[in-house]
Scaffold this active site. Structure first.
Site: not given
Ligand SMILES: NC(=O)c1ccc[n+]([C@@H]2O[C@H](COP(=O)([O-])OP(=O)(O)OC[C@H]3O[C@@H](n4cnc5c(N)ncnc54)[C@H](OP(=O)(O)O)[C@@H]3O)[C@@H](O)[C@H]2O)c1
Length: 253
Positions: A150, A12-19
């Site tokens: 956060y 999940t969140g594989g579209t940017s940064g760490i993912g």
């Protein structure tokens, strides 16, 4: 290398940064990957980088039906899932006094509630054995200015990781671990996501963050991705309930 050959993996969140970096690393290690994101431009960019064989699915973490739909999509695509890296998240660093109910709810909805209910929806899809890795943060392990809400979301993630091992390891063969990065150089620190428009001020903020890290620099996404590969692979089969702090010494020094 082929450390993840044959593994079916959700990021999940594989579209940017760490993912996104982890998705590329997983593919290079032989995994079949499905990633999620939410922003259309980010999804388009990830499609170009990851290629035609990788489904890039829009699934807003704030929409629980979308999370349940995602589990169904994963089942249709893979049958069963061997690895899940639950990484999608947002940060919101602001003085404690400035938080509102909306800013608090947004953080908890995306960083905690969605992880909770997506995991619940994925349980019937996860194979036995399988590995789930959660992206927490070193802010859950120390006290950092402006991190308050956060950091609390990431402490919740770390706690869920331990509880879920008690719930699901013996019964379902699902092992849970976490990574807890310190500041990592990703678009999370770009102007829009930081809420800072002025480039000079952005640079000053990033320099201030870096100077607070004993190693003297921010982490790189690939340094987190490598740890996730380890936790996803069978080499780590005996690792259960780890919360790997990767922060250039910030927590211990
Ligand atoms: N960078 C750091 O210093 C750091 C340190 C510790 C922990 N972390 C954690 O690492 C994770 C990834 O952060 P990053 O630094 O790689 O940030 P990033 O580059 O901003 O990536 C965030 C990812 O999460 C996705 N996302 C955000 N809101 C979403 C929503 N409502 N629904 C679905 N997906 C959503 C984004 O999708 P789109 O691109 O489609 O918008 C993107 O793929 C986060 O959980 C963050 O808290 C980061």
């Amino acid at each position: 290398m082929n450390r993840l050959a044959g593994k079916r993996a959700l990021i999940t969140g594989g579209t940017s940064g760490i993912g996104l970096e982890t998705a590329q690393r997983f593919i290079a290690e032989g995994a079949d990957v499905l990633v999620t994101g939410v922003t259309p431009a980010s999804i388009d960019k990830a499609r170009q980088i990851l290629g035609d064989k990788v489904p890039v699915v829009q699934a807003d973490a704030r929409d629980l039906d979308a999370q349940r739909g995602l589990a169904e999509r994963v089942r249709e695509h893979f049958g069963e899932l061997d690895v899940a890296f639950l990484n999608a998240g947002v940060s919101d660093w602001r003085p404690f006094e400035d938080h509102t109910e909306d800013s608090f709810d947004r953080l908890f909805d995306i960083n905690v509630k969605s992880v909770f209910f997506l995991t619940q929806a994925l349980v019937p899809v996860l194979s036995n054995p399988s590995s789930v890795i959660l992206n927490a943060s070193n802010s859950a392990h120390g006290g950092y200015g402006h991190s308050n809400a956060y950091a609390a979301t990431k402490a919740a993630v770390s706690s869920l990781m331990r509880s879920w091992n008690a719930d699901l390891l013996r019964s379902h063969g699902i092992r849970f671990n976490a990574v807890s990065p310190g500041p990592v150089d990703t678009p999370l620190y770009s102007g829009a996501k930081l809420g800072i428009e002025d480039p000079a001020q952005q640079t000053a903020v990033v320099e201030a963050i870096s100077s607070g890290i004993p190693l003297g620099r921010m982490g790189m996404p690939e340094e987190v991705a490598e740890a996730v590969v380890y936790l996803a692979s069978d080499v780590s089969a005996f690792a259960v309930g780890l919360d790997l702090i990767l922060d250039g010494g910030q927590t211990v020094l």
